[in-house]
Design a protein around this motif. Structure first.
Motif, short mmCIF file in Angstrom:
data_model
loop_
_atom_site.label_atom_id
_atom_site.label_comp_id
_atom_site.label_asym_id
_atom_site.label_seq_id
_atom_site.Cartn_x
_atom_site.Cartn_y
_atom_site.Cartn_z
N GLY A 58 0.80 -1.21 0.00
CA GLY A 58 0.00 0.00 0.00
C GLY A 58 0.83 1.26 0.00
N THR A 59 0.26 2.30 -0.56
CA THR A 59 0.89 3.62 -0.55
C THR A 59 -0.21 4.68 -0.57
N GLY A 60 0.14 5.89 -0.33
CA GLY A 60 -0.82 6.98 -0.42
C GLY A 60 -1.17 7.29 -1.86
N CYS A 61 -2.06 8.24 -2.03
CA CYS A 61 -2.50 8.64 -3.36
C CYS A 61 -1.48 9.62 -3.95
N ILE A 62 -0.34 9.06 -4.36
CA ILE A 62 0.80 9.86 -4.83
C ILE A 62 1.25 9.35 -6.20
N ALA A 63 2.16 10.10 -6.83
CA ALA A 63 2.70 9.67 -8.12
C ALA A 63 3.35 8.29 -7.98
N GLY A 64 3.00 7.40 -8.90
CA GLY A 64 3.52 6.03 -8.86
C GLY A 64 2.57 5.04 -8.24
N ALA A 65 1.48 5.52 -7.64
CA ALA A 65 0.51 4.62 -7.03
C ALA A 65 -0.44 4.06 -8.09
N ILE A 66 -0.68 2.77 -8.04
CA ILE A 66 -1.71 2.17 -8.87
C ILE A 66 -3.06 2.57 -8.29
N ALA A 67 -3.83 3.33 -9.06
CA ALA A 67 -5.07 3.92 -8.55
C ALA A 67 -6.32 3.31 -9.16
N SER A 68 -6.16 2.55 -10.23
CA SER A 68 -7.31 1.95 -10.90
C SER A 68 -6.92 0.58 -11.44
N VAL A 69 -7.77 -0.42 -11.22
CA VAL A 69 -7.45 -1.79 -11.62
C VAL A 69 -8.69 -2.45 -12.22
N THR A 70 -8.51 -3.14 -13.35
CA THR A 70 -9.54 -4.02 -13.90
C THR A 70 -8.89 -5.36 -14.22
N TYR A 71 -9.72 -6.40 -14.26
CA TYR A 71 -9.23 -7.76 -14.52
C TYR A 71 -9.92 -8.28 -15.76
N GLN A 72 -9.14 -8.49 -16.82
CA GLN A 72 -9.69 -8.92 -18.09
C GLN A 72 -8.85 -10.02 -18.68
N LYS A 73 -9.50 -11.11 -19.08
CA LYS A 73 -8.82 -12.23 -19.73
C LYS A 73 -7.62 -12.71 -18.93
N ASP A 74 -7.84 -12.93 -17.63
CA ASP A 74 -6.82 -13.45 -16.72
C ASP A 74 -5.61 -12.53 -16.57
N ALA A 75 -5.80 -11.26 -16.82
CA ALA A 75 -4.69 -10.31 -16.65
C ALA A 75 -5.22 -9.01 -16.04
N PHE A 76 -4.34 -8.32 -15.33
CA PHE A 76 -4.72 -7.05 -14.71
C PHE A 76 -4.33 -5.88 -15.62
N ILE A 77 -5.26 -4.95 -15.75
CA ILE A 77 -5.01 -3.70 -16.45
C ILE A 77 -5.12 -2.60 -15.41
N TYR A 78 -4.12 -1.75 -15.33
CA TYR A 78 -4.09 -0.77 -14.24
C TYR A 78 -3.67 0.60 -14.76
N GLU A 79 -4.01 1.62 -13.98
CA GLU A 79 -3.60 2.99 -14.26
C GLU A 79 -2.79 3.50 -13.08
N VAL A 80 -1.72 4.21 -13.38
CA VAL A 80 -0.81 4.70 -12.35
C VAL A 80 -0.85 6.22 -12.31
N ILE A 81 -0.94 6.77 -11.13
CA ILE A 81 -0.91 8.23 -10.97
C ILE A 81 0.42 8.77 -11.47
N GLY A 82 0.36 9.73 -12.39
CA GLY A 82 1.58 10.30 -12.95
C GLY A 82 2.14 9.53 -14.12
N ASN A 83 1.46 8.41 -14.51
CA ASN A 83 1.91 7.59 -15.65
C ASN A 83 3.38 7.21 -15.55
N GLN A 84 3.79 6.76 -14.37
CA GLN A 84 5.18 6.37 -14.18
C GLN A 84 5.26 4.95 -13.64
N GLN A 85 6.49 4.50 -13.33
CA GLN A 85 6.69 3.15 -12.82
C GLN A 85 5.91 2.96 -11.51
N PRO A 86 5.12 1.89 -11.41
CA PRO A 86 4.35 1.67 -10.17
C PRO A 86 5.26 1.46 -8.97
N ILE A 87 4.88 2.07 -7.85
CA ILE A 87 5.64 1.89 -6.61
C ILE A 87 4.78 1.25 -5.52
#
Length: 252
Positions: A58-87
């Motif tokens: 877990g992390t706060g709502c900061i740059a690098g945080a995965i903030a949105s997740v969906t599960y499609q076809k046995d894989a996770f699709i996610y969005e990261v705050i700041g569009n950078q490497q997830p932390i």
């Protein structure tokens, strides 16, 4: 359903003829319900899980945080705050992951994670150099406790006020991670009653916004004095109904 509410839309809510509710989601879940002549307020100890605390990745709502997740076809699709490497994963991403687990059947209504997941953990993101970002069975339980506390506080305050979901005009959802939360998924895990879903307006960081308003608006202190005079605090620790609801709302 993410709706930004600007200050001009809520500046006179304390003078409203209609019943409104404010829910500030954080380590403590502060809740207010009422209209111009009567208000009830309470707080429930939700713990830090909804803001990423006590969560394995877990992390706060900061740059690098995965903030949105969906599960499609046995894989996770996610969005990261700041569009950078997830932390790590912030509260909204954790809620999404659990909601997807419930939707696809690898988390059951008791919060139990399917045995098909190795080591009792769900890997949302993996990098050979950086390692994995995941949620564990313990994380699911932490969210379970937090969401039950907040949901029970909402229902208990509505009962104390004598208001049904039909009586409520708007629900203003505030808090540090509120601007990223997926309302459908918050309802899916039981954080917010489904009957209130279409009444929700995302309000962002109302604590900070209120502080700024207090400093800049010469009428703000007078308005606050009016609110304090008409508001009554409810202590949920003294409520048998809250304890009953807390057990009932533990299920996803």
């Amino acid at each position: 359903m993410n709706i930004t509410v600007h200050s001009k839309d809520r500046v006179k809510e304390f003078q409203s003829e209609k019943v409104n509710m404010l829910i500030d989601i954080g380590t403590n879940g502060e809740i207010v319900i009422g209209k111009k002549d009567r208000m009830l307020a309470t707080a429930t100890a939700a713990g830090p899980a909804l803001e990423g605390g006590n969560i394995s990745c877990g992390t706060g709502c900061i740059a690098g945080a995965i903030a949105s997740v969906t599960y499609q076809k046995d894989a996770f699709i996610y969005e990261v705050i700041g569009n950078q490497q997830p932390i790590g994963m912030c509260g909204s991403g954790i809620i999404d992951t659990i909601a997807e687990g419930l939707r696809h059947g690898w988390i059951d209504s008791t919060g139990r994670l399917a045995e098909t997941f190795a080591n009792g953990e769900v890997v949302v993101y993996h990098n050979d150099k950086e390692g994995s970002i995941k949620i564990t069975q313990k994380d699911i339980r932490e969210i379970q406790l937090a969401k039950s506390a907040l949901r029970s506080g909402i229902e208990c305050l509505m009962q104390e006020y004598g208001a049904s979901s039909n009586d409520i005009n708007h629900v203003y959802l505030a808090g540090g991670f509120g601007s990223n939360i997926n309302i459908e998924n918050a309802v899916r895990i039981g954080l917010i009653p489904e009957e209130l879903k279409d009444k929700i307006k995302i309000s962002g960081n109302t604590s900070l916004g209120g502080t700024v308003k207090y400093l800049l608006d010469k009428n703000c202190k007078e308005n606050l004095d009016t609110i304090v005079e008409k508001a009554k605090a409810i202590n949920l620790s003294m409520s048998p109904q809250f304890n009953h609801l807390f057990i009932e709302n533990m299920f996803y």
